[in-house]
Design an enzyme around this catalytic site. Structure first.
Site, PDB file in Angstrom:
ATOM      1  N   SER A 123       0.832  -1.212   0.000  1.00 53.96           N
ATOM      2  CA  SER A 123       0.000   0.000   0.000  1.00 53.96           C
ATOM      3  C   SER A 123       0.867   1.262   0.000  1.00 53.96           C
ATOM      4  CB  SER A 123      -0.894   0.015   1.242  1.00 53.96           C
ATOM      5  OG  SER A 123      -1.567   1.257   1.323  1.00 53.96           O
TER       6      SER A 123
ATOM      7  N   LYS B 262     -13.226  -4.470   4.261  1.00 49.70           N
ATOM      8  CA  LYS B 262     -14.206  -3.384   4.114  1.00 49.70           C
ATOM      9  C   LYS B 262     -15.571  -3.757   4.709  1.00 49.70           C
ATOM     10  CE  LYS B 262     -11.827  -1.198   0.250  1.00 49.70           C
ATOM     11  NZ  LYS B 262     -11.900  -0.548  -1.044  1.00 49.70           N
TER      12      LYS B 262
ATOM     13  N   GLY C  73     -17.234  -6.420  -8.506  1.00 49.67           N
ATOM     14  CA  GLY C  73     -16.705  -6.642  -7.166  1.00 49.67           C
ATOM     15  C   GLY C  73     -16.857  -5.404  -6.290  1.00 49.67           C
TER      16      GLY C  73
HETATM   17  P1  NAP Z   1     -12.996  -7.813  -6.404  1.00 49.70           P
HETATM   18  O1  NAP Z   1     -14.025  -7.502  -5.390  1.00 49.70           O
HETATM   19  O2  NAP Z   1     -12.191  -9.056  -6.279  1.00 49.70           O
HETATM   20  O3  NAP Z   1     -13.735  -7.863  -7.839  1.00 49.70           O
HETATM   21  C1  NAP Z   1     -13.047  -8.133  -9.014  1.00 49.70           C
HETATM   22  C2  NAP Z   1     -14.003  -8.083 -10.205  1.00 49.70           C
HETATM   23  O4  NAP Z   1     -13.210  -8.171 -11.377  1.00 49.70           O
HETATM   24  C3  NAP Z   1     -14.985  -9.228 -10.263  1.00 49.70           C
HETATM   25  O5  NAP Z   1     -16.195  -8.763 -10.799  1.00 49.70           O
HETATM   26  C4  NAP Z   1     -14.317 -10.233 -11.210  1.00 49.70           C
HETATM   27  O6  NAP Z   1     -15.216 -10.969 -11.963  1.00 49.70           O
HETATM   28  C5  NAP Z   1     -13.585  -9.318 -12.140  1.00 49.70           C
HETATM   29  N1  NAP Z   1     -12.361  -9.894 -12.680  1.00 49.70           N
HETATM   30  C6  NAP Z   1     -11.329 -10.376 -11.965  1.00 49.70           C
HETATM   31  N2  NAP Z   1     -10.338 -10.735 -12.800  1.00 49.70           N
HETATM   32  C7  NAP Z   1     -10.765 -10.464 -14.057  1.00 49.70           C
HETATM   33  C8  NAP Z   1     -10.178 -10.606 -15.330  1.00 49.70           C
HETATM   34  N3  NAP Z   1      -8.955 -11.088 -15.473  1.00 49.70           N
HETATM   35  N4  NAP Z   1     -10.889 -10.227 -16.402  1.00 49.70           N
HETATM   36  C9  NAP Z   1     -12.133  -9.742 -16.275  1.00 49.70           C
HETATM   37  N5  NAP Z   1     -12.746  -9.583 -15.082  1.00 49.70           N
HETATM   38  C10 NAP Z   1     -12.066  -9.936 -13.985  1.00 49.70           C
HETATM   39  O7  NAP Z   1     -11.955  -6.642  -6.536  1.00 49.70           O
HETATM   40  P2  NAP Z   1     -12.222  -5.080  -6.234  1.00 49.70           P
HETATM   41  O8  NAP Z   1     -12.068  -4.807  -4.792  1.00 49.70           O
HETATM   42  O9  NAP Z   1     -13.471  -4.668  -6.874  1.00 49.70           O
HETATM   43  O10 NAP Z   1     -10.971  -4.410  -6.949  1.00 49.70           O
HETATM   44  C11 NAP Z   1     -10.877  -4.432  -8.376  1.00 49.70           C
HETATM   45  C12 NAP Z   1      -9.763  -3.486  -8.790  1.00 49.70           C
HETATM   46  O11 NAP Z   1     -10.128  -2.162  -8.485  1.00 49.70           O
HETATM   47  C13 NAP Z   1      -8.452  -3.726  -8.061  1.00 49.70           C
HETATM   48  O12 NAP Z   1      -7.587  -4.393  -8.901  1.00 49.70           O
HETATM   49  C14 NAP Z   1      -7.909  -2.361  -7.728  1.00 49.70           C
HETATM   50  O13 NAP Z   1      -6.744  -2.105  -8.501  1.00 49.70           O
HETATM   51  C15 NAP Z   1      -8.987  -1.421  -8.178  1.00 49.70           C
HETATM   52  N6  NAP Z   1      -9.275  -0.452  -7.091  1.00 49.70           N
HETATM   53  C16 NAP Z   1      -8.752   0.784  -7.208  1.00 49.70           C
HETATM   54  C17 NAP Z   1      -9.010   1.736  -6.260  1.00 49.70           C
HETATM   55  C18 NAP Z   1      -8.422   3.113  -6.435  1.00 49.70           C
HETATM   56  O14 NAP Z   1      -8.500   3.897  -5.484  1.00 49.70           O
HETATM   57  N7  NAP Z   1      -7.874   3.442  -7.584  1.00 49.70           N
HETATM   58  C19 NAP Z   1      -9.816   1.437  -5.139  1.00 49.70           C
HETATM   59  C20 NAP Z   1     -10.348   0.144  -5.039  1.00 49.70           C
HETATM   60  C21 NAP Z   1     -10.065  -0.797  -6.032  1.00 49.70           C
HETATM   61  P3  NAP Z   1     -16.015 -12.226 -11.366  1.00 49.70           P
HETATM   62  O15 NAP Z   1     -17.172 -11.673 -10.609  1.00 49.70           O
HETATM   63  O16 NAP Z   1     -16.423 -12.970 -12.582  1.00 49.70           O
HETATM   64  O17 NAP Z   1     -15.031 -12.967 -10.507  1.00 49.70           O
END
Ligand code: NAP
Length: 532
Positions: free
Chosen positions: A256, A312, A383
């Site tokens: 982080s 979270k 997600g």
């Molecule tokens: P999460 O709860 O694990 O959800 C991931 C989502 O992405 C799920 O819907 C999953 O699909 C899909 N997915 C995973 N791998 C994939 C792939 N290779 N191709 C297509 N779809 C895929 O994760 P999250 O907490 O939402 O975080 C997702 C991303 O958001 C993180 O990688 C992070 O970098 C980013 N993020 C950024 C910030 C920021 O402040 N910039 C804040 C929070 C998160 P399924 O439902 O089919 O498994």
């Protein structure tokens, strides 16, 4: 005043000198000469170099059985330490068990050691150390008392492997609970990622010293930060006993950059507080136990937490167990990334991911909230990140289509938020492009380091120059998806903008002051550049 000690392996004068000089230039107050692998003449030379002796030095020659690398016999080690003490290093560090169990060792070295703290007594002072590379000793408290009672010890030091944050908090508790006479010359280090707070907060807890290595230098124990990180990121030389502590809770959390972002902000407004990484195992019980322990720990002064994966939802559950306050949007999202622990009144929780994302979008487009309400937005993924962003957009009134690999998950999310002002529908990820959208937001981890070549959609040709493409992934900053979208003429927004803007909301809640966004951005960019 807590000193920063730079530990440096000395194998030859030629290789050790530049590292020692870098340590001094970067801000080390003391030098530890780790002479486990140095020949007698090298020990002599290094201890007589004026450019080394301009700082107080600790001489350490540790046996293999003590976690060091001295290859000779105990008798040879004893002779080398004796000889070196004749050259009067300021301190010599000896393992407590060796001192206790080997009377010859103690007897031979004792005449060379200072009996008092009187600087006029130009003799080497004794540091007694107790190392445990596997776990926290069960009798740590008593051990420290016994070590402190061993004449002529001047500094008592314990270093043990922290299995978890609880082990690290125990070190901080002992700093406050041991008798005052011992506290004044005490070092307790919890090694490893879970113990990082014992190194960062050593100044707040008035330790005799803490270890930090010069940039690029080899560490001598797991978890040692660099001198520059301690001084600049953790504001080590400014820390005060009453400073409140903030931190990021997650598992894992070492990656982080939130500590860098918030500490840079704190420093720029001279805010009396420090922000630390807090790794907590994924389950709710671990979250509850450790957050409670931090809130109850004397002088720790926990005032706020950023909460990341996988805690979270645990943060909401904890907030509810404490009858804390939650704003409406965060309650609707069902997960939060921020906890505030005010000195008085109930604790509060909020989700700043959604507002951070909306602010990033507004800043990148110059759209008003009303403009955004009239846009059609494709959200890729269903997600946690997607959930926060969909909730924000649905509340504004935007038209949202959630595209996800697992259609059912997208449908459930759409069902939850559809009709909350805007319309929300769901589709399979490979249908992306069938409907024209003004904005595309990647909320999947596709493209995130180390898998930087991945892209969330197959048909990148569906993206055109009328679109805004926003990738929430921020490491790397320019994802392959953003590069491809830019090549097709789309306007692009980096995930770092969301990270910064959600941090701005937290920062203002933590400090009650405006966040210095530009300074936080520079610190974040430098931290990400160091990672790439
Ligand atoms: P999460 O709860 O694990 O959800 C991931 C989502 O992405 C799920 O819907 C999953 O699909 C899909 N997915 C995973 N791998 C994939 C792939 N290779 N191709 C297509 N779809 C895929 O994760 P999250 O907490 O939402 O975080 C997702 C991303 O958001 C993180 O990688 C992070 O970098 C980013 N993020 C950024 C910030 C920021 O402040 N910039 C804040 C929070 C998160 P399924 O439902 O089919 O498994």
């Amino acid at each position: 005043m807590t000193s920063i000690v730079a530990p440096v392996f000395v194998r030859s004068v030629e290789t050790a000198l530049p590292v020692l000089q870098a340590a001094i230039t970067q801000g080390a107050d003391m030098l530890e000469l780790r002479c486990d692998e140095a020949r007698r003449e090298v020990v002599e030379q290094i201890l007589t170099r004026p450019e080394v002796r301009c700082k107080p030095v600790i001489l350490t020659i540790r046996a293999k059985a003590e976690g060091g690398s001295f290859a000779g016999t105990e008798s040879e080690r004893l002779q080398l330490i004796r000889h070196a003490c004749g050259l009067c290093p300021d301190y010599v560090d000896i393992e407590y068990d060796t001192w206790r169990k080997n009377p010859e060792f103690a007897g031979e070295i004792l005449p060379l050691l200072a009996a008092t703290d009187d600087p006029a007594e130009k003799k080497t002072k004794l540091i007694l150390s107790n190392h445990d590379f596997l776990s926290r000793p069960t009798d740590l408290h008593q051990r420290l008392l016994d070590m402190a009672a061993t004449a002529p010890v001047r500094i008592v030091k314990a270093a043990y492997k922290a299995r978890n944050l609880t082990d690290a908090l125990e070190a901080l508790r002992l700093y406050r609970e041991l008798p005052k006479a011992i506290r004044q010359s005490l070092v307790i280090i919890a090694m490893g990622e879970a113990g990082m707070i014992t190194r960062i907060l050593a100044a707040k807890y008035n330790a005799a010293f803490t270890f930090a290595v010069p940039a690029g230098g080899a560490t001598t124990a797991p978890g040692q930060p660099t001198i520059l990180e301690l001084i600049h990121t953790c504001r080590f030389k400014h820390q005060q006993r009453d400073w409140p502590v903030y931190g990021v809770v997650g598992w894992p959390v070492a990656h982080s950059i939130s500590p860098v972002i918030h500490n840079a902000g704190f420093g720029s407004i001279d805010f009396p507080g420090v922000y630390v990484p807090l790794p907590i195992e994924p389950d709710y019980e671990a979250f509850r136990t450790i957050v409670t322990a931090m809130r109850e720990l004397r002088d720790f002064n926990l005032r706020g937490l950023s909460v990341t994966i996988p805690h979270k939802a645990n943060a909401v559950r904890y907030l509810q167990s404490q009858s804390g306050l939650l704003d409406d949007t965060s309650a609707r999202i069902g997960v939060i990334n921020t906890l505030y622990f005010p000195q008085q009144g109930p604790i509060r929780g909020t989700n700043s991911d959604w507002s951070g994302a909306i602010e990033a979008l507004r800043a990148g487009t110059n759209w008003s909230l009303t403009d955004l309400a009239h846009k059609r937005v494709a959200v890729l993924g269903a997600g946690g990140a997607a959930r926060a962003i969909v909730a924000g957009l649905a509340t504004l009134g935007s038209t949202v289509i959630i595209y996800n690999r697992t259609l059912k998950r997208a449908q459930e999310l759409a069902h939850e938020f559809n009709g909350k002002t805007g319309s929300v529908s769901a589709a399979q990820l490979d249908e992306f492009g069938n409907t024209h959208c003004h904005v595309v937001i990647n909320c999947t981890p596709a493209g995130m380091s180390p898998d930087v070549k991945a892209i969330p959609v197959d048909n990148i040709s569906a993206i055109d120059s009328s679109m805004v493409v926003f990738d929430t992934v921020y490491n790397p900053r320019r994802t392959r998806f953003l590069q491809a979208a830019a090549e097709r003429g789309a306007k692009t927004i980096e995930g770092l903008e969301m990270l910064l803007r959600q941090a701005v909301v937290q920062f203002e809640g933590f400090t009650g002051q405006s966040a210095p966004l530009a300074i936080m951005r520079v610190a974040a960019e430098a931290a990400l550049d160091r990672k790439s």
